[in-house]
Design an enzyme around this catalytic site. Structure first.
Site, short mmCIF file in Angstrom:
data_model
loop_
_atom_site.label_atom_id
_atom_site.label_comp_id
_atom_site.label_asym_id
_atom_site.label_seq_id
_atom_site.Cartn_x
_atom_site.Cartn_y
_atom_site.Cartn_z
CB CYS A 188 -9.20 16.31 -59.75
SG CYS A 188 -8.86 17.83 -60.59
CE1 TYR A 234 -10.59 10.22 -39.04
CE2 TYR A 234 -11.93 12.17 -38.73
CZ TYR A 234 -10.72 11.53 -38.64
OH TYR A 234 -9.63 12.20 -38.17
NE ARG A 273 -11.35 15.61 -37.66
CZ ARG A 273 -12.55 15.74 -37.12
NH1 ARG A 273 -13.31 16.77 -37.44
NH2 ARG A 273 -13.01 14.84 -36.29
N GLY A 284 -9.28 12.62 -25.11
CA GLY A 284 -10.62 12.27 -25.46
C GLY A 284 -11.82 13.15 -25.26
CE1 TYR A 305 -5.71 14.61 -33.89
CE2 TYR A 305 -7.77 15.41 -32.96
CZ TYR A 305 -6.58 14.75 -32.81
OH TYR A 305 -6.23 14.21 -31.60
CD GLU A 356 -1.33 10.84 -23.53
OE1 GLU A 356 -0.14 10.59 -23.36
OE2 GLU A 356 -2.09 10.11 -24.21
N PRO A 357 -5.37 15.57 -23.51
CG PRO A 357 -5.89 17.62 -22.51
CD PRO A 357 -5.15 16.33 -22.26
N GLY A 358 -6.24 16.60 -26.77
CA GLY A 358 -5.74 17.24 -27.98
C GLY A 358 -6.82 18.15 -28.53
NE ARG A 359 -11.86 15.26 -31.00
CZ ARG A 359 -11.69 14.82 -32.25
NH1 ARG A 359 -12.02 15.58 -33.26
NH2 ARG A 359 -11.21 13.61 -32.47
C1 LIG Z 1 -5.16 11.09 -30.38
C2 LIG Z 1 -4.68 10.80 -29.03
C3 LIG Z 1 -4.92 11.70 -27.99
C4 LIG Z 1 -5.77 12.94 -28.17
O1 LIG Z 1 -7.11 12.66 -28.40
P1 LIG Z 1 -8.15 13.86 -28.50
O2 LIG Z 1 -9.42 13.23 -28.88
O3 LIG Z 1 -7.65 14.81 -29.53
O4 LIG Z 1 -8.21 14.51 -27.15
C5 LIG Z 1 -4.36 11.45 -26.76
N1 LIG Z 1 -3.60 10.34 -26.55
C6 LIG Z 1 -3.36 9.45 -27.52
C7 LIG Z 1 -2.51 8.28 -27.24
C8 LIG Z 1 -3.89 9.65 -28.79
O5 LIG Z 1 -3.66 8.74 -29.75
#
Ligand SMILES: *Cc1c(COP(=O)(O)O)cnc(C)c1O
Length: 432
Positions: free
Chosen positions: A361, A334, A330, A248, A391, A290-293
């Site tokens: 198109c 949204y 994206r 997050g 993403y 769980e950082p992704g972004r």
């Molecule tokens: C999408 C997601 C994340 C990553 O969120 P970010 O905003 O990219 O950090 C982590 N855990 C779960 C379960 C998710 O669905």
């Protein structure tokens, strides 16, 4: 600049990770995803260091690999000794292919099919994050049938809206993911889990949201999750070994977004949790986020070539590029904001107001409306969209049979393809 790995050289060309984007576009073609591997590794180390400082041995960051999933990315995560989260058998397959140690993987999804469950167990996935009763019961049956015991976390919803100061927003209780604490269903699921064979309940998981900037979101999460764990201990004698707060932390896409001092925030979260645990007379469980972004977003830059500039006097202007919602859906999905920069006239004043649009198109094929580029922008120029590491590639499609761009990694001053450009032959590879 929106991200510290972006600069402009003497020729007025934009540079990413110190490399001239015009040279890279020449060498690899456009559209082109660039990923700054050094930056990805720095971001991983930032989390690892912050976790070690604040929690000691008892914490680990897990890269949420849906943000950008391909074999080389899992190699980087393996080398950085990260945990990962995966959300499908396809992501598991990709991670396994990279030699990722799957005991360090958390498997999400609100609908794991029987095939997924078996596949993940075969791959040795460390933890299933079980989303609800249907999955729990089926996993128990399938694991028991093979004499296995699968470690699991239960996904619960703490009822927190990450974007307001409302302590409890029931809107989040109605999420499609997880089971709610508020309704008593989470308690029931813990109770049921403890009676089942084939599963070992290691802890709980929650994910309050994405693009979190508010300072105390995770403290408020802890305020709900830790008392819940204390209640489970008191009622069922269950001690959680792991507490996973999901992903997050936000990243700035445009200047007005501001920044998050992740190291400081994690320190505050840790202090808050330790105090809370003390008041509940419980030991702090092993802590996972769980950082992704925030691992990959600012490591990305997309390079396009302009094909057309259309001026509609009295209305608006369009700059069309050779990609679009196929490589970055994206804004269409949204309304996401992005910073757009000119690639080869980066020193010229940007005062030409236009919408940056793609080649599909579809009127909704907008990469970013109301941006400013130099007035001299013309066919053949390069335009770059910043902060596209998360993403974008992972959400790309072949709509209009447009081949997906390659992913080029920038590392130690060099560049190499981690994912090659799709060919027309790739587009018909599945057609019988
Ligand atoms: C999408 C997601 C994340 C990553 O969120 P970010 O905003 O990219 O950090 C982590 N855990 C779960 C379960 C998710 O669905």
């Amino acid at each position: 600049m929106i991200s510290k790995n972006i600069s402009v050289n003497e020729a007025g060309h934009l540079c990413f990770a110190g490399q001239d984007v015009c040279d890279l576009a020449e060498r690899f073609g456009t559209p082109l995803y660039l990923l700054d591997e050094d930056r990805i590794r720095e971001n991983c180390r930032l989390y690892k260091t912050a976790f070690a400082e604040s929690f000691g041995e008892k914490a680990a960051p897990a890269y949420a690999s849906k943000a950008a999933s391909f074999v080389h990315m899992y190699r980087v995560m393996r080398e950085e000794e990260m945990c990962i989260d995966v959300v499908s058998s396809g992501e598991i397959f990709t991670a396994v292919k990279a030699g990722f140690p799957m005991e360090r993987a958390f498997f999400h999804s609100n609908n794991k099919t029987d095939a997924d469950i078996l596949y993940a167990m075969d791959a040795g996935v460390g933890y299933f994050v079980v989303d609800g009763e249907d999955e729990l019961v089926r996993l128990s049956e399938l694991a028991s049938a093979r004499g296995a015991v699968q470690k699991i976390l239960l996904r619960v919803t703490p009822g927190i809206d990450p974007h307001t100061y409302e302590a409890v927003n029931t809107g989040m209780v109605d999420s499609k993911f997880g089971v709610a604490i508020e309704t008593g269903q989470a308690r029931e699921l813990v109770k049921l889990t403890l009676t089942l064979d084939g599963v070992s309940l290691e802890g709980v998981h929650c994910h309050v949201g994405s693009q979190v900037f508010d300072e105390d979101v995770y403290q408020r999460t802890a305020d709900i999750m830790l008392p819940f764990l204390a209640q489970m201990r008191d009622e069922f004698g269950f001690t959680a070994k792991i507490l996973n707060f999901g992903g997050g932390y936000g990243v700035p896409y445009v200047q007005s977004d501001g920044t998050v001092d992740i190291r400081a925030r994690i320190g505050e979260v840790a202090a808050h949790m330790k105090a809370l645990c003390e008041s509940l007379s419980m030991e702090l469980p092993f802590f996972v986020m769980e950082p992704g972004r925030s691992i990959v977003a600012d490591a990305g830059l997309t390079v396009y070539r302009v094909g057309a500039v259309k001026r509609i006097p009295g209305y608006k202007n369009y700059v069309s590029v050779d990609g679009g919602m196929t490589d970055n859906p994206r804004y269409a999905l949204y309304g996401s904001k992005y910073t757009v920069l000119h690639g080869d006239k980066a020193n010229e004043p940007a005062d030409f107001l236009c919408d940056l649009v793609g080649r599909c198109c579809e009127s909704g094929d907008i990469i970013q409306p109301k941006i400013c580029l130099p007035a001299s922008t013309a066919r053949g120029d390069l335009v770059c969209v910043c902060t596209t590491g998360a993403y974008n590639y992972s959400m790309a499609s072949n709509y209009n049979r447009i081949p997906r761009p390659p992913v080029v990694m920038l590392r130690d001053g060099g560049a190499f393809e981690a994912v090659r450009r799709e060919t027309f032959a790739d587009l018909t590879a599945l057609d019988l």
